[in-house]
Design an enzyme around this catalytic site. Structure first.
Site, PDB file in Angstrom:
ATOM      1  N   ARG A 213       0.849  -1.202   0.000  1.00 23.72           N
ATOM      2  CA  ARG A 213       0.000   0.000   0.000  1.00 23.72           C
ATOM      3  C   ARG A 213       0.878   1.242   0.000  1.00 23.72           C
ATOM      4  NH1 ARG A 213      -5.319  -1.879   3.235  1.00 23.72           N
ATOM      5  NH2 ARG A 213      -5.382  -3.922   2.229  1.00 23.72           N
ATOM      6  N   GLU A 215       0.657   4.090   1.039  1.00 15.96           N
ATOM      7  CA  GLU A 215       0.105   5.092   1.951  1.00 15.96           C
ATOM      8  C   GLU A 215       1.204   6.064   2.317  1.00 15.96           C
ATOM      9  OE1 GLU A 215      -1.673   2.813   5.111  1.00 15.96           O
ATOM     10  OE2 GLU A 215      -2.968   1.797   3.692  1.00 15.96           O
ATOM     11  N   ARG A 221       1.533   2.285  13.045  1.00 13.49           N
ATOM     12  CA  ARG A 221       0.779   1.069  12.755  1.00 13.49           C
ATOM     13  C   ARG A 221       0.565   0.830  11.264  1.00 13.49           C
ATOM     14  NH1 ARG A 221      -4.385   3.312  12.490  1.00 13.49           N
ATOM     15  NH2 ARG A 221      -4.111   5.463  13.115  1.00 13.49           N
ATOM     16  N   HIS A 222       1.243   1.607  10.425  1.00 16.55           N
ATOM     17  CA  HIS A 222       1.144   1.397   8.979  1.00 16.55           C
ATOM     18  C   HIS A 222       2.492   1.031   8.383  1.00 16.55           C
ATOM     19  CE1 HIS A 222      -2.582   3.743   9.489  1.00 16.55           C
ATOM     20  NE2 HIS A 222      -2.998   3.019   8.473  1.00 16.55           N
ATOM     21  N   GLU A 354      -7.272  -1.558  15.064  1.00 18.43           N
ATOM     22  CA  GLU A 354      -7.952  -2.445  14.111  1.00 18.43           C
ATOM     23  C   GLU A 354      -6.985  -3.529  13.670  1.00 18.43           C
ATOM     24  OE1 GLU A 354      -9.086  -0.632  10.279  1.00 18.43           O
ATOM     25  OE2 GLU A 354      -8.579  -2.590   9.460  1.00 18.43           O
ATOM     26  N   SER A 357     -10.326  -6.630   8.834  1.00 20.03           N
ATOM     27  CA  SER A 357     -11.535  -6.165   8.157  1.00 20.03           C
ATOM     28  C   SER A 357     -12.126  -7.343   7.422  1.00 20.03           C
ATOM     29  CB  SER A 357     -11.224  -5.109   7.102  1.00 20.03           C
ATOM     30  OG  SER A 357     -10.899  -3.912   7.705  1.00 20.03           O
ATOM     31  N   ARG A 405      -0.014  -6.382  12.782  1.00 16.66           N
ATOM     32  CA  ARG A 405      -0.922  -5.749  13.754  1.00 16.66           C
ATOM     33  C   ARG A 405      -1.282  -6.726  14.876  1.00 16.66           C
ATOM     34  NH1 ARG A 405      -4.501  -1.677  11.254  1.00 16.66           N
ATOM     35  NH2 ARG A 405      -3.064  -0.307  10.130  1.00 16.66           N
TER      36      ARG A 405
HETATM   37  P1  AMO Z   1      -8.063  -3.848   5.069  1.00 22.95           P
HETATM   38  O1  AMO Z   1      -7.668  -2.830   4.067  1.00 22.95           O
HETATM   39  O2  AMO Z   1      -8.768  -3.351   6.277  1.00 22.95           O
HETATM   40  O3  AMO Z   1      -9.016  -4.926   4.390  1.00 22.95           O
HETATM   41  O4  AMO Z   1      -6.791  -4.664   5.517  1.00 22.95           O
HETATM   42  C1  AMO Z   1      -6.931  -5.805   6.347  1.00 22.95           C
HETATM   43  C2  AMO Z   1      -6.009  -5.731   7.531  1.00 22.95           C
HETATM   44  O5  AMO Z   1      -4.666  -5.586   7.101  1.00 22.95           O
HETATM   45  C3  AMO Z   1      -3.944  -4.772   7.997  1.00 22.95           C
HETATM   46  N1  AMO Z   1      -3.431  -3.604   7.287  1.00 22.95           N
HETATM   47  C4  AMO Z   1      -2.209  -3.069   7.470  1.00 22.95           C
HETATM   48  N2  AMO Z   1      -1.202  -3.420   8.267  1.00 22.95           N
HETATM   49  C5  AMO Z   1      -0.072  -2.692   8.236  1.00 22.95           C
HETATM   50  N3  AMO Z   1       0.109  -1.625   7.429  1.00 22.95           N
HETATM   51  C6  AMO Z   1      -0.887  -1.225   6.592  1.00 22.95           C
HETATM   52  N4  AMO Z   1      -0.673  -0.183   5.775  1.00 22.95           N
HETATM   53  C7  AMO Z   1      -2.102  -1.964   6.591  1.00 22.95           C
HETATM   54  N5  AMO Z   1      -3.261  -1.863   5.898  1.00 22.95           N
HETATM   55  C8  AMO Z   1      -4.039  -2.865   6.342  1.00 22.95           C
HETATM   56  C9  AMO Z   1      -4.895  -4.374   9.098  1.00 22.95           C
HETATM   57  C10 AMO Z   1      -6.229  -4.529   8.429  1.00 22.95           C
HETATM   58  O6  AMO Z   1      -7.255  -4.780   9.368  1.00 22.95           O
HETATM   59  N6  AMO Z   1      -9.740  -6.815   1.366  1.00 22.95           N
HETATM   60  C11 AMO Z   1      -9.963  -6.421   2.736  1.00 22.95           C
HETATM   61  C12 AMO Z   1     -10.109  -7.605   3.656  1.00 22.95           C
HETATM   62  C13 AMO Z   1     -11.343  -8.429   3.420  1.00 22.95           C
HETATM   63  O7  AMO Z   1     -12.464  -7.845   3.398  1.00 22.95           O
HETATM   64  O8  AMO Z   1     -11.228  -9.662   3.305  1.00 22.95           O
HETATM   65  C14 AMO Z   1      -8.803  -5.551   3.198  1.00 22.95           C
HETATM   66  O9  AMO Z   1      -7.734  -5.527   2.585  1.00 22.95           O
HETATM   67  O10 AMO Z   1      -4.741  -5.296  10.160  1.00 22.95           O
END
Ligand code: AMO
Length: 431
Positions: A213, A215, A221-222, A354, A357, A405
């Site tokens: 990602r 971001e 936490r990212h 979180e 998801s 996480r």
């Molecule tokens: P989502 O975008 O919430 O859902 O991502 C799922 C989980 O992945 C982790 N996460 C991250 N961890 C670290 N750094 C990041 N940048 C980051 N982004 C996300 C979190 C998050 O809860 N397709 C959906 C899932 C689904 O519906 O099956 C999805 O990607 O713990």
């Protein structure tokens, strides 16, 4: 090369001959006798060097070794020792396999605290610290535990492509890569492919793989590359997916409590088995709650970190946030029958954090396509995905846990970089 790890020596009888291998953590020289502390993955052992037995030159050579040099020691266990460790090794032979340079870029056992940047720059040394290594042993147990549960539940491990032509969750946060003559992207999530696997009739699939990602924000936490633990299950609702998640989380924690006793002790953390079922709290209820506490938030918005802090004070352990507004979630979420402004989506929280998801997915071609358009996306870009909904797609649901996480929560780590071997963030791509 070795016969035993250091933690296996205790069980052996006095006088037993062993070969242990590892790093010279420290040498304390008292003149005619010196104490060399050898460290391996499992702990430390004291090797007692005696000048008159080793001879002047050899004794001098070993005593002169730089810290963190790699050696193998063959010798006898002596249990009649004053060492706090309860035994020592009286060496017959010490092989110096590789001498470390000096000075070290950073210490291993020194009490001085080193900032995270220096630690990450010298990660191979940082990882030698027992308290750092323990984090990754726990992370390993988490993925192992999750894999075990999922396999027991009939899930098949799959591997989906990480280079893709279309954005998964919308157009933002994508890393573009050159793919011969064309542009391609790194996957943000295996979402579309795991859903296609439901049309393929695999019924229950999981994948543990990196997700990327782009971001921009740099938080604790990212990451820009993280490990996503994904499942998808057919003939299932959002409730079924939440039940499965509860089971997976519970079993993983149970496993760590059982298999990682030493790591938990080293880290000085205590983890409790969560009570099941986890509370399931509707989005609207939390929206009202944060509004009542003076945080302005409108229907359809995601919870800000300020709002989550507040919510986390009320719900300290694991809990679900359910029944999200459709506008806050991705196009693939199944709208609720009673009110299509809401979707069958959920997040799993641990207090303010979180970790998962998920959702029941929209498996109806026409309304899924409509939702893609509503989100401002072009259904043409999703043809490969949408086609899978036209010739027999069962109802299905799934979720994704962020491995780092989850590890953060169980190890009480404040920064996601702590539980990532070689983190990728806004500023870091090396090592
Ligand atoms: P989502 O975008 O919430 O859902 O991502 C799922 C989980 O992945 C982790 N996460 C991250 N961890 C670290 N750094 C990041 N940048 C980051 N982004 C996300 C979190 C998050 O809860 N397709 C959906 C899932 C689904 O519906 O099956 C999805 O990607 O713990």
């Amino acid at each position: 090369m070795r016969t035993h790890f250091t933690n296996q020596l205790n069980e052996l009888p006095d006088g037993f001959n062993v070969t242990i291998c590892g790093w010279v953590q420290d040498i304390r020289n008292l003149g005619n006798i010196s104490f060399l502390i050898l460290r391996d993955r499992e702990g430390i052992a004291q090797v007692t060097l005696i000048k008159k037995e080793m001879g002047e030159d050899y004794y001098k050579k070993i005593n002169g070794l730089n810290r963190e040099s790699v050696i193998c020691v063959n010798g006898k266990i002596n249990k009649k020792t004053q060492s706090k460790l309860g035994l020592e090794i009286i060496p017959t032979k010490i092989d110096v396999l590789n001498e470390a340079e000096t000075p070290l870029p950073m210490g291993i056992i020194d009490k001085v605290s080193v900032d995270i940047e220096t630690r990450l720059n010298n990660r191979f040394i940082d990882l030698r610290k027992p308290e750092v290594f323990s984090l990754f042993r726990i992370e390993s147990s988490i993925s192992k535990g999750i894999r075990e549960t999922l396999e027991n539940e009939g899930f098949i491990e799959i591997h989906t492509p990480k280079i893709i032509a279309t954005a998964t969750e919308g157009g933002t946060n994508l890393f573009k890569v050159k793919y011969f003559e064309n542009d391609a992207y790194l996957v943000q999530s295996p979402q579309l492919y795991k859903q296609i696997m439901m049309a393929a009739g695999f019924e229950r699939v999981f994948e543990i793989a990196p997700a990327f990602r782009a971001e921009e924000h740099n938080t604790n936490r990212h990451l820009n590359e993280f490990v996503s633990i994904d499942i998808e299950m057919s003939f299932s609702t959002d409730d079924d997916a939440m039940n499965m998640l509860e089971k997976v989380i519970y079993n993983a924690i149970e496993k760590i409590k059982k298999d990682n006793v030493r790591d938990l002790k080293i880290l000085n953390v205590e983890i409790n088995l969560p009570e099941r079922p986890f509370p399931r709290v509707k989005y609207d209820e939390l929206l009202d709650y944060v509004n009542s506490k003076g945080i302005e938030m409108k229907f359809g918005e995601d919870f800000s970190s300020e709002a989550l802090t507040l919510i986390g004070e009320k719900y300290k352990g694991f809990f679900f946030i359910t029944r999200w507004p459709m506008e806050a979630r991705a196009f693939y979420v199944m709208p609720c029958e009673d009110d299509p402004r809401y979707g069958r989506a959920f997040d799993l929280q641990f207090g303010e954090r979180e970790i998962t998801s998920g959702a029941q997915r929209n498996h109806i071609y026409s309304s899924l396509k409509e939702n893609i358009i509503k989100k401002g996306l072009n259904p043409e870009d999703f043809k490969f995905y949408l086609d899978a909904f036209r010739y027999g797609m069962p109802p299905h649901a799934g979720w994704a846990i962020g491995l780092e996480r989850f590890t953060m929560i169980l190890t009480n780590s404040k920064n996601i970089r702590e539980v990532t071997l070689f983190p990728r963030d806004r500023r870091r791509i090396i090592p």
